[in-house]
Design a protein around this motif. Structure first.
Motif, PDB file in Angstrom:
ATOM      1  N   ASN A 193      -4.799  -6.769 -13.045  1.00 55.28           N
ATOM      2  CA  ASN A 193      -5.688  -7.039 -11.912  1.00 55.28           C
ATOM      3  C   ASN A 193      -6.328  -5.785 -11.343  1.00 55.28           C
ATOM      4  O   ASN A 193      -6.970  -5.849 -10.298  1.00 55.28           O
ATOM      5  CB  ASN A 193      -4.911  -7.763 -10.809  1.00 55.28           C
ATOM      6  CG  ASN A 193      -4.729  -9.233 -11.125  1.00 55.28           C
ATOM      7  OD1 ASN A 193      -5.707  -9.955 -11.277  1.00 55.28           O
ATOM      8  ND2 ASN A 193      -3.491  -9.670 -11.252  1.00 55.28           N
ATOM      9  N   LEU A 194      -6.159  -4.653 -12.025  1.00 55.36           N
ATOM     10  CA  LEU A 194      -6.727  -3.408 -11.498  1.00 55.36           C
ATOM     11  C   LEU A 194      -8.249  -3.501 -11.430  1.00 55.36           C
ATOM     12  O   LEU A 194      -8.903  -3.865 -12.398  1.00 55.36           O
ATOM     13  CB  LEU A 194      -6.308  -2.223 -12.363  1.00 55.36           C
ATOM     14  CG  LEU A 194      -6.437  -0.858 -11.690  1.00 55.36           C
ATOM     15  CD1 LEU A 194      -5.396  -0.712 -10.588  1.00 55.36           C
ATOM     16  CD2 LEU A 194      -6.286   0.272 -12.691  1.00 55.36           C
ATOM     17  N   ILE A 198       2.977  -4.321  -5.308  1.00 56.24           N
ATOM     18  CA  ILE A 198       2.112  -3.217  -4.887  1.00 56.24           C
ATOM     19  C   ILE A 198       0.661  -3.480  -5.297  1.00 56.24           C
ATOM     20  O   ILE A 198       0.390  -3.917  -6.411  1.00 56.24           O
ATOM     21  CB  ILE A 198       2.621  -1.871  -5.473  1.00 56.24           C
ATOM     22  CG1 ILE A 198       1.924  -0.689  -4.826  1.00 56.24           C
ATOM     23  CG2 ILE A 198       2.513  -1.834  -6.985  1.00 56.24           C
ATOM     24  CD1 ILE A 198       2.336  -0.426  -3.411  1.00 56.24           C
ATOM     25  N   GLU A 199      -0.282  -3.227  -4.369  1.00 56.64           N
ATOM     26  CA  GLU A 199      -1.701  -3.487  -4.625  1.00 56.64           C
ATOM     27  C   GLU A 199      -2.553  -2.218  -4.634  1.00 56.64           C
ATOM     28  O   GLU A 199      -3.621  -2.198  -5.236  1.00 56.64           O
ATOM     29  CB  GLU A 199      -2.253  -4.467  -3.576  1.00 56.64           C
ATOM     30  CG  GLU A 199      -1.661  -5.866  -3.688  1.00 56.64           C
ATOM     31  CD  GLU A 199      -2.277  -6.832  -2.689  1.00 56.64           C
ATOM     32  OE1 GLU A 199      -3.387  -6.560  -2.185  1.00 56.64           O
ATOM     33  OE2 GLU A 199      -1.642  -7.873  -2.417  1.00 56.64           O
ATOM     34  N   SER A 200      -2.078  -1.168  -3.957  1.00 52.58           N
ATOM     35  CA  SER A 200      -2.884   0.053  -3.861  1.00 52.58           C
ATOM     36  C   SER A 200      -1.980   1.281  -3.861  1.00 52.58           C
ATOM     37  O   SER A 200      -1.031   1.352  -3.079  1.00 52.58           O
ATOM     38  CB  SER A 200      -3.717   0.026  -2.567  1.00 52.58           C
ATOM     39  OG  SER A 200      -4.384   1.253  -2.368  1.00 52.58           O
ATOM     40  N   ILE A 201      -2.279   2.240  -4.749  1.00 48.78           N
ATOM     41  CA  ILE A 201      -1.514   3.490  -4.814  1.00 48.78           C
ATOM     42  C   ILE A 201      -2.482   4.672  -4.809  1.00 48.78           C
ATOM     43  O   ILE A 201      -3.373   4.758  -5.654  1.00 48.78           O
ATOM     44  CB  ILE A 201      -0.645   3.571  -6.084  1.00 48.78           C
ATOM     45  CG1 ILE A 201       0.348   2.403  -6.147  1.00 48.78           C
ATOM     46  CG2 ILE A 201       0.112   4.892  -6.131  1.00 48.78           C
ATOM     47  CD1 ILE A 201       1.161   2.384  -7.420  1.00 48.78           C
ATOM     48  N   ASN A 202      -2.286   5.576  -3.867  1.00 48.24           N
ATOM     49  CA  ASN A 202      -3.094   6.790  -3.800  1.00 48.24           C
ATOM     50  C   ASN A 202      -2.214   7.988  -4.153  1.00 48.24           C
ATOM     51  O   ASN A 202      -1.305   8.343  -3.407  1.00 48.24           O
ATOM     52  CB  ASN A 202      -3.681   6.957  -2.390  1.00 48.24           C
ATOM     53  CG  ASN A 202      -4.677   8.102  -2.313  1.00 48.24           C
ATOM     54  OD1 ASN A 202      -4.685   8.990  -3.162  1.00 48.24           O
ATOM     55  ND2 ASN A 202      -5.524   8.081  -1.307  1.00 48.24           N
ATOM     56  N   ILE A 218       0.858  -1.180   0.000  1.00 48.64           N
ATOM     57  CA  ILE A 218       0.000   0.000   0.000  1.00 48.64           C
ATOM     58  C   ILE A 218       0.897   1.234   0.000  1.00 48.64           C
ATOM     59  O   ILE A 218       1.808   1.340   0.827  1.00 48.64           O
ATOM     60  CB  ILE A 218      -0.935   0.024   1.221  1.00 48.64           C
ATOM     61  CG1 ILE A 218      -1.948  -1.122   1.155  1.00 48.64           C
ATOM     62  CG2 ILE A 218      -1.673   1.360   1.303  1.00 48.64           C
ATOM     63  CD1 ILE A 218      -2.865  -1.211   2.363  1.00 48.64           C
ATOM     64  N   LEU A 219       0.641   2.154  -0.920  1.00 47.07           N
ATOM     65  CA  LEU A 219       1.471   3.347  -1.053  1.00 47.07           C
ATOM     66  C   LEU A 219       0.571   4.573  -1.044  1.00 47.07           C
ATOM     67  O   LEU A 219      -0.266   4.756  -1.934  1.00 47.07           O
ATOM     68  CB  LEU A 219       2.276   3.269  -2.352  1.00 47.07           C
ATOM     69  CG  LEU A 219       3.274   4.385  -2.654  1.00 47.07           C
ATOM     70  CD1 LEU A 219       4.253   4.596  -1.508  1.00 47.07           C
ATOM     71  CD2 LEU A 219       4.028   4.067  -3.946  1.00 47.07           C
ATOM     72  N   LYS A 220       0.727   5.412  -0.005  1.00 45.20           N
ATOM     73  CA  LYS A 220      -0.098   6.606   0.145  1.00 45.20           C
ATOM     74  C   LYS A 220       0.745   7.842  -0.168  1.00 45.20           C
ATOM     75  O   LYS A 220       1.625   8.211   0.604  1.00 45.20           O
ATOM     76  CB  LYS A 220      -0.659   6.680   1.566  1.00 45.20           C
ATOM     77  CG  LYS A 220      -1.566   5.501   1.916  1.00 45.20           C
ATOM     78  CD  LYS A 220      -2.068   5.590   3.342  1.00 45.20           C
ATOM     79  CE  LYS A 220      -2.992   4.427   3.665  1.00 45.20           C
ATOM     80  NZ  LYS A 220      -3.473   4.468   5.078  1.00 45.20           N
ATOM     81  N   MET A 252      -4.377  -3.271  -7.628  1.00 42.44           N
ATOM     82  CA  MET A 252      -5.833  -3.374  -7.661  1.00 42.44           C
ATOM     83  C   MET A 252      -6.524  -2.017  -7.594  1.00 42.44           C
ATOM     84  O   MET A 252      -7.650  -1.872  -8.049  1.00 42.44           O
ATOM     85  CB  MET A 252      -6.323  -4.258  -6.505  1.00 42.44           C
ATOM     86  CG  MET A 252      -5.808  -5.689  -6.587  1.00 42.44           C
ATOM     87  SD  MET A 252      -6.383  -6.719  -5.231  1.00 42.44           S
ATOM     88  CE  MET A 252      -8.117  -6.841  -5.626  1.00 42.44           C
ATOM     89  N   LEU A 253      -5.845  -1.013  -6.998  1.00 43.09           N
ATOM     90  CA  LEU A 253      -6.451   0.311  -6.870  1.00 43.09           C
ATOM     91  C   LEU A 253      -5.431   1.375  -7.238  1.00 43.09           C
ATOM     92  O   LEU A 253      -4.312   1.367  -6.734  1.00 43.09           O
ATOM     93  CB  LEU A 253      -6.954   0.533  -5.443  1.00 43.09           C
ATOM     94  CG  LEU A 253      -7.673   1.867  -5.162  1.00 43.09           C
ATOM     95  CD1 LEU A 253      -8.742   1.676  -4.079  1.00 43.09           C
ATOM     96  CD2 LEU A 253      -6.728   2.987  -4.754  1.00 43.09           C
ATOM     97  N   LEU A 254      -5.838   2.294  -8.135  1.00 48.30           N
ATOM     98  CA  LEU A 254      -4.996   3.408  -8.548  1.00 48.30           C
ATOM     99  C   LEU A 254      -5.830   4.682  -8.490  1.00 48.30           C
ATOM    100  O   LEU A 254      -6.799   4.838  -9.226  1.00 48.30           O
ATOM    101  CB  LEU A 254      -4.454   3.187  -9.959  1.00 48.30           C
ATOM    102  CG  LEU A 254      -3.593   4.309 -10.562  1.00 48.30           C
ATOM    103  CD1 LEU A 254      -2.382   4.614  -9.692  1.00 48.30           C
ATOM    104  CD2 LEU A 254      -3.157   3.940 -11.981  1.00 48.30           C
TER     105      LEU A 254
END
Length: 364
Positions: free
Chosen positions: A134-135, A87-91, A65-67, A112-114
């Motif tokens: 897989n997004l 990495i699965e999630s980047i905000n 997870i990367l914020k 999975m989340l961008l």
């Protein structure tokens, strides 16, 4: 000797574990906070609002997870995710991103989340997301994106939610979303869309929610909604639509909620909703409707709520079937006391449900 060796081995093992744990977070950027998820080999990296001007390079290899929200990152260069393959999630919301390299997301097959909401993006790179197999969630709202091209979302076969509100789109071209065969939610609200191609929604057979609120649509071409066989909610509020037809609404057999508030609808043909037997909520308030044929609602056995206030009801003989239907329906007319005649003078401001049909005269 044996006991001593065993103790040394145990100490050596502990040292290795400690060293491994230190190394796992050793790559944490100085201004960020890295925390390991309990029991898992995964590190959350929190760099939210830390004054970063570039995408950090010294990230722990097990980052998941990367914020990075509310920084000053202006561009995404090629292979920025190469060293964090899991990495699965980047905000990245509310940065200053203007450009994205076509290979910026190369190799991020677990993402999975961008979230790219609230940046300065004007153009999306063609096939720029093709490695994101897989997004599931892609947030592109509040940017300056003005053009969609057919291969922009190539290979994104698992995407379920695409958010594009508050951009500068004026046209939805043919095959704009054709690769998004698993898409469930599409938000195109608060753009400047004036034109929809008849094939704009090709490929969206799984779509359940489509939001076109606050655009500049005057017409919708026949068959444009044809591919949307699974659609359950359609929002067309705050556009410039003056009419609809049966062919315009073709393909929406599973629709349950339809919102057409604050348009310029003056007339609706009696058969316009004929194929929408599952409709439970219909909102037509804030238009220019003068009359409706009461028979248009007989094909909607599941209708629960109908919003019709703030129209220009002309209470003459042409509205009789509608008034009769109002007296018989179990649907909630919301708000019921706001359904009032605009004309003729003898019925002005009278409530439609209170009208006596034998006193409704035909215009001279």
């Amino acid at each position: 000797m044996t006991a001593w060796s065993g103790e040394m081995q145990h100490l050596a093992w502990l040292m290795l574990v400690i060293l491994w744990m230190v190394q796992a977070v050793a790559g944490c950027p100085n201004v960020c906070k890295c925390s390991r998820k309990s029991g898992l080999e995964k590190t959350e990296v929190n760099c939210h609002k830390r004054g970063l001007r570039a995408f950090p390079s010294n990230l722990p290899p097990d980052a998941w997870i990367l914020k990075l929200g509310e920084n000053g990152i202006s561009d995404l260069k090629a292979n920025v995710l190469r060293l964090i393959p899991n990495i699965e999630s980047i905000n990245l919301e509310r940065n200053a991103i203007k450009s994205i390299h076509p290979q910026a997301f190369s190799g991020a097959k677990q993402l999975m989340l961008l979230n790219l909401y609230g940046n300065h993006i004007t153009n999306l790179p063609v096939k720029g997301f093709q490695d994101l197999l897989n997004l599931r969630f892609l947030m592109l709202g509040q940017n300056q994106i003005g053009i969609l091209k057919p291969d922009m979302f190539a290979r994104m076969r698992n995407l379920s939610d695409l958010d594009l509100p508050l951009n500068a789109l004026t046209t939805l071209p043919s095959n704009a979303f054709k690769h998004l065969i698993a898409l469930k939610v599409l938000d195109l609200s608060l753009n400047r869309i004036q034109k929809i191609s008849p094939k704009a929604f090709t490929g969206l057979g799984q779509l359940m929610f489509l939001n076109l609120d606050n655009n500049s649509l005057k017409t919708i071409p026949a068959g444009a909604f044809g591919p949307l066989r699974s659609l359950e909610m359609l929002v067309l509020d705050n556009n410039l639509l003056s009419t609809l037809s049966l062919s315009t609404m073709n393909g929406l057999e599973n629709l349950q909620e339809l919102y057409l508030r604050n348009n310029e609808l003056e007339h609706l043909p009696p058969d316009v909703f004929r194929n929408m037997a599952k409709l439970s909520q219909l909102a037509l308030s804030g238009n220019r409707l003068k009359t409706l044929d009461g028979n248009m609602f007989t094909h909607m056995p599941d209708l629960k709520k109908l919003h019709l206030h703030d129209n220009q009801w002309q209470c003459d003989c042409n509205i009789i079937s509608f008034v009769q239907w109002i007296g018989q329906t179990k649907a909630t007319l919301s708000p019921r006391d706001a359904l009032k005649c605009l004309s003729p003078p003898e019925h002005r401001n009278k409530s439609l449900p209170s009208l006596q049909v034998n006193k409704l005269q035909c215009p001279a």
